[in-house]
Design a protein around this motif. Structure first.
Motif, mmCIF file in Angstrom:
data_model
loop_
_atom_site.group_PDB
_atom_site.id
_atom_site.type_symbol
_atom_site.label_atom_id
_atom_site.label_comp_id
_atom_site.label_asym_id
_atom_site.label_seq_id
_atom_site.Cartn_x
_atom_site.Cartn_y
_atom_site.Cartn_z
ATOM 1 N N LYS A 63 15.005 -1.318 -3.156
ATOM 2 C CA LYS A 63 16.041 -0.415 -3.675
ATOM 3 C C LYS A 63 15.878 -0.181 -5.172
ATOM 4 N N ASN A 64 15.454 -1.236 -5.880
ATOM 5 C CA ASN A 64 15.338 -1.147 -7.339
ATOM 6 C C ASN A 64 13.932 -0.800 -7.815
ATOM 7 N N ASN A 65 13.043 -0.489 -6.865
ATOM 8 C CA ASN A 65 11.645 -0.199 -7.203
ATOM 9 C C ASN A 65 11.037 -1.332 -8.037
ATOM 10 N N ASP A 66 11.323 -2.552 -7.623
ATOM 11 C CA ASP A 66 10.883 -3.761 -8.332
ATOM 12 C C ASP A 66 9.772 -4.424 -7.522
ATOM 13 N N GLN A 67 8.528 -4.063 -7.819
ATOM 14 C CA GLN A 67 7.421 -4.565 -7.012
ATOM 15 C C GLN A 67 7.205 -6.065 -7.204
ATOM 16 N N LEU A 68 7.439 -6.571 -8.408
ATOM 17 C CA LEU A 68 7.325 -8.016 -8.619
ATOM 18 C C LEU A 68 8.365 -8.746 -7.781
ATOM 19 N N GLY A 69 9.578 -8.225 -7.754
ATOM 20 C CA GLY A 69 10.627 -8.834 -6.939
ATOM 21 C C GLY A 69 10.254 -8.860 -5.470
ATOM 22 N N PHE A 70 9.622 -7.773 -5.003
ATOM 23 C CA PHE A 70 9.150 -7.741 -3.615
ATOM 24 C C PHE A 70 8.122 -8.840 -3.368
ATOM 25 N N ASN A 71 7.156 -8.951 -4.269
ATOM 26 C CA ASN A 71 6.093 -9.942 -4.091
ATOM 27 C C ASN A 71 6.627 -11.371 -4.111
ATOM 28 N N LEU A 72 7.650 -11.616 -4.910
ATOM 29 C CA LEU A 72 8.241 -12.955 -4.944
ATOM 30 C C LEU A 72 9.013 -13.234 -3.653
ATOM 31 N N GLY A 73 9.777 -12.248 -3.193
ATOM 32 C CA GLY A 73 10.503 -12.420 -1.932
ATOM 33 C C GLY A 73 9.559 -12.603 -0.761
ATOM 34 N N GLU A 92 10.872 5.480 2.642
ATOM 35 C CA GLU A 92 11.048 5.572 4.090
ATOM 36 C C GLU A 92 9.989 4.757 4.831
ATOM 37 N N GLU A 93 8.737 4.910 4.440
ATOM 38 C CA GLU A 93 7.661 4.172 5.102
ATOM 39 C C GLU A 93 7.742 2.680 4.803
ATOM 40 N N GLU A 103 0.815 -1.216 0.000
ATOM 41 C CA GLU A 103 0.000 0.000 0.000
ATOM 42 C C GLU A 103 0.849 1.267 0.000
ATOM 43 N N LYS A 104 2.045 1.178 0.579
ATOM 44 C CA LYS A 104 2.906 2.359 0.692
ATOM 45 C C LYS A 104 4.024 2.371 -0.342
ATOM 46 N N TRP A 105 3.941 1.450 -1.298
ATOM 47 C CA TRP A 105 5.002 1.317 -2.299
ATOM 48 C C TRP A 105 5.262 2.668 -2.976
ATOM 49 N N ASN A 136 10.472 0.942 4.173
ATOM 50 C CA ASN A 136 11.569 0.375 4.965
ATOM 51 C C ASN A 136 11.191 0.236 6.438
ATOM 52 N N ALA A 137 10.375 1.161 6.930
ATOM 53 C CA ALA A 137 9.915 1.070 8.320
ATOM 54 C C ALA A 137 9.042 -0.168 8.515
ATOM 55 N N GLU A 138 8.168 -0.442 7.545
ATOM 56 C CA GLU A 138 7.316 -1.630 7.623
ATOM 57 C C GLU A 138 8.155 -2.906 7.552
ATOM 58 N N LEU A 139 9.156 -2.906 6.694
ATOM 59 C CA LEU A 139 10.021 -4.080 6.567
ATOM 60 C C LEU A 139 10.812 -4.322 7.847
ATOM 61 N N GLU A 140 11.236 -3.249 8.485
ATOM 62 C CA GLU A 140 11.969 -3.386 9.743
ATOM 63 C C GLU A 140 11.077 -4.016 10.803
ATOM 64 N N GLU A 141 9.817 -3.602 10.838
ATOM 65 C CA GLU A 141 8.865 -4.196 11.778
ATOM 66 C C GLU A 141 8.663 -5.678 11.479
ATOM 67 N N ALA A 142 8.534 -6.007 10.194
ATOM 68 C CA ALA A 142 8.354 -7.410 9.812
ATOM 69 C C ALA A 142 9.546 -8.247 10.262
ATOM 70 N N LYS A 143 10.743 -7.716 10.084
ATOM 71 C CA LYS A 143 11.946 -8.447 10.502
ATOM 72 C C LYS A 143 12.014 -8.594 12.018
ATOM 73 N N ASN A 144 11.518 -7.600 12.732
ATOM 74 C CA ASN A 144 11.483 -7.702 14.195
ATOM 75 C C ASN A 144 10.523 -8.801 14.648
ATOM 76 N N TYR A 145 9.385 -8.911 13.980
ATOM 77 C CA TYR A 145 8.452 -9.995 14.306
ATOM 78 C C TYR A 145 9.084 -11.346 13.985
ATOM 79 N N TYR A 146 9.760 -11.408 12.843
ATOM 80 C CA TYR A 146 10.402 -12.669 12.468
ATOM 81 C C TYR A 146 11.484 -13.060 13.473
ATOM 82 N N ALA A 147 12.192 -12.075 14.005
ATOM 83 C CA ALA A 147 13.248 -12.365 14.981
ATOM 84 C C ALA A 147 12.696 -13.141 16.173
ATOM 85 N N ILE A 148 11.437 -12.871 16.532
ATOM 86 C CA ILE A 148 10.809 -13.591 17.645
ATOM 87 C C ILE A 148 10.520 -15.036 17.246
ATOM 88 N N LEU A 149 10.175 -15.249 15.978
ATOM 89 C CA LEU A 149 9.835 -16.590 15.492
ATOM 90 C C LEU A 149 11.061 -17.418 15.118
#
Length: 391
Positions: A200-210, A153-154, A147-149, A156-169
């Protein structure tokens, strides 16, 4: 009163708790869900900023862990930690995913305090149900990224939160790697790396695959914990059933709680298999009747059916990015049950299947419709064979 007797007596209370939550889930009205969603949107950022979830989760589970050592558990402390730090987050995920985790956790902690549920069972329910919340919070953050693609800045903030949740798992993932010799941690790390590169590359398909790599590898983690052979909780519960009925019930409870992270996705594609697995893990069921082989086969059929549906959607959307994404999802669901497919079809057949699955993703990217249709037909045919052989 002996621990065994208390635990067995608590099973009835647990069944009532879970049953009541199930009824609440069935009768929850959509307007209430919508109101919760609006409230969640307003409070999401504020809640995330003020809570160090990993530290609080460790503090709560450490207190609950005392039950295994036969020590007294301070349920007031755990309940206070939950109410002040997690409850709002859990309610947000409940609203978003139409779930009732808050009710289940609150009821379990209350039952642990008043003694109607064994403390060891309470610990497992709290632990595994909170893990579902962290998992769905990763999914939530990925949705926020979409939604924020464009706003780096926003995003990357969401991704950082996702990684923090994953760190718990991550500990749960590491345990499965140790038990099965898999490399799930490396795969998930690779998925996040793909996502960061895509941003970084503004590659939305790459994001969705990752994103799919991270999501489906976490699903594989939960599958390995529940229905996979030989180290899933279905196997553990069955093995203990003839030796220690109380411990077997704890294993069954762990299996049920972990399964909650998979059941909603599975139910959309394989209703019969979902219901069967739920019944096997449900604490109202006799733990001596848990059949690990049957649970495993139900999972295999279920994930194979999901892969078939993903490929069907890919066929309908061929030529669009979504066809590539669903094509990768099909391949990832095949990977989830990879060892089971080897058992059913043999090593060579599995290798051929995975090669075809990967080739189809490349074909979908290239938008070669004729080649894509032929490959899809082969993939779906093999998956149907897997469904039949897993009966």
């Amino acid at each position: 009163m002996s621990i065994k007797f208390k635990l067995l007596a608590a099973m009835a209370a647990l069944s009532l708790v879970l049953g009541a939550c199930g009824k609440a889930e069935e009768t929850a009205s959509k307007p209430k869900v919508e109101n919760k969603e609006k409230s969640a949107e307003k409070k999401e950022t504020e809640v995330k900023e003020k809570v160090a979830y990993a530290d609080v989760f460790t503090e709560a589970t450490t207190e609950l862990e005392k039950a295994k050592e036969g020590k007294e558990v301070d349920f007031d402390k755990v309940t206070d930690l939950y109410n002040k730090n997690f409850k709002e987050l859990v309610q947000q995920r409940d609203a978003e995913f139409e779930d009732t985790i808050d009710e289940k956790i609150t009821a379990a902690l209350s039952a642990g305090k008043d003694g109607s549920m064994d403390k060891v069972v309470v610990k497992q329910l709290f632990d595994k149900l909170m893990q579902k919340v962290f998992y769905t919070s990763i999914k939530h953050d990925f949705t926020e990224v979409t939604e924020k693609w464009g706003n780096t800045e926003e995003v990357n903030a969401e991704l950082e939160e996702a990684k923090n949740y994953y760190a718990i798992l991550k500990t749960t993932v590491e345990k499965r790697d140790a038990a099965y010799g898999t490399t799930l941690v490396s795969v998930i790390d690779g998925g996040f790396s793909e996502i960061e590169t895509a941003v970084k590359n503004n590659d939305q398909l790459g994001f969705n695959l990752g994103k799919q790599v991270v999501d489906k590898t976490l699903m594989k983690t939960f599958y390995l914990a529940t229905g996979a052979l030989p180290n899933g909780y279905a196997t553990k519960a069955a093995a203990e059933a003839g030796k220690d009925a109380a411990l077997a019930k704890v294993e069954q409870a762990e299996g049920w709680a972990f399964y909650q992270s998979l059941s909603s996705y599975l139910s959309k594609h394989a209703a019969d298999e979902t219901a069967f697995i739920e019944k096997q893990f449900n604490l109202e069921s006799d733990v001596k009747a848990v059949d690990p082989a049957a649970v495993n086969k139900a999972f295999v059929r279920g994930f194979a059916k999901i892969a078939i549906d993903e490929y069907g959607e890919s066929k309908e959307l061929f030529g669009e990015d979504k066809a590539v994404i669903t094509g990768l999802e099909g391949a990832l669901f095949i990977d989830i049950i990879g060892e089971d497919i080897k058992t059913l079809l043999g090593e060579d057949a599995y290798k051929t299947l995975t090669e075809k699955a990967q080739k189809y993703v490349e074909t979908a990217k290239a938008k070669d419709k004729a080649a894509g249709e032929a490959q899809l037909n082969e993939l779906i045919s093999t998956l149907n064979t897997i469904v039949e052989k897993a009966k």
